[in-house]
Design a protein around this motif. Sequence first.
Motif, mmCIF file in Angstrom:
data_model
loop_
_atom_site.group_PDB
_atom_site.id
_atom_site.type_symbol
_atom_site.label_atom_id
_atom_site.label_comp_id
_atom_site.label_asym_id
_atom_site.label_seq_id
_atom_site.Cartn_x
_atom_site.Cartn_y
_atom_site.Cartn_z
ATOM 1 N N GLY A 31 4.163 -3.341 -13.265
ATOM 2 C CA GLY A 31 3.699 -1.970 -13.319
ATOM 3 C C GLY A 31 3.980 -1.332 -14.653
ATOM 4 N N LEU A 125 1.165 -2.787 -9.531
ATOM 5 C CA LEU A 125 1.204 -1.458 -8.942
ATOM 6 C C LEU A 125 0.467 -0.446 -9.815
ATOM 7 C CD1 LEU A 125 4.914 -1.348 -7.737
ATOM 8 C CD2 LEU A 125 2.884 -1.384 -6.284
ATOM 9 N N THR A 127 -0.055 2.811 -12.158
ATOM 10 C CA THR A 127 0.821 3.384 -13.175
ATOM 11 C C THR A 127 1.618 4.538 -12.582
ATOM 12 O OG1 THR A 127 -0.671 2.763 -14.961
ATOM 13 C CG2 THR A 127 0.892 4.542 -15.414
#
Length: 225
Positions: A31, A125, A127
């Motif tokens: 992420g 994931l 941001t």
Amino acid sequence: MKNKYILFLVILFFSSCEIEYDGQTKIVVKGKVINQNNEPISNNQVNLLVSINSSGENFIFGYPSETNFIGKAKTDLNGNYTIVIPQPKNFGEIVVITNSDNSIYNKKQFANINLTNFSNFELILPTSKLYNKSDLCTLNIILNPLNTNSQITKLEYFGEIPREIEYINRIEENVNYFENAFTVKKNQTIVVKYEVKNYLTNETTTQEQNIEIPNVTEFNYTLNF
């Protein structure tokens, strides 16, 4: 004899609550963390935990779920992070905490992650956007029906709204509950879209209101419908 049987059940319960992991299989979570100006936040601590979903058992025993903080990483100069953990076997959810409460930014986590969200053992994931706490305001929406026959059936908010928890898999929503107190960025316009049903005429209308958020720490707004 009865006490021994109860003790056996308690031991069996707690032993079954331990999270198991596949030592041969690894999963990867990636992420990025940025600030409210869309700039990367470097050296930011990111934690991953795995927990057992045992709410019914908790109700009986009054004991918290098994939770393992099994992974952690820090963001690089571009705000990116990578966490590698062994694949859990029996668990309720995976939670990734991109910011806790001990920094200048708001709390943020991704919750209700399961293995179906991974592709080839990897999950990227969304941001994580963090806001400076000093730039945030608590918005309280006061619902004020002008007609006893009217009721709001749908309520949505649009704008810069830092959600503390973002669910990767949606949880079941209570159709009779509407969020009316949450954190928003100061000095912006929040758009409220809602549907009102008149149970006398059985008609539903769609309406929209703009809320100007001032530079204050808490703001109350009355939504008349």
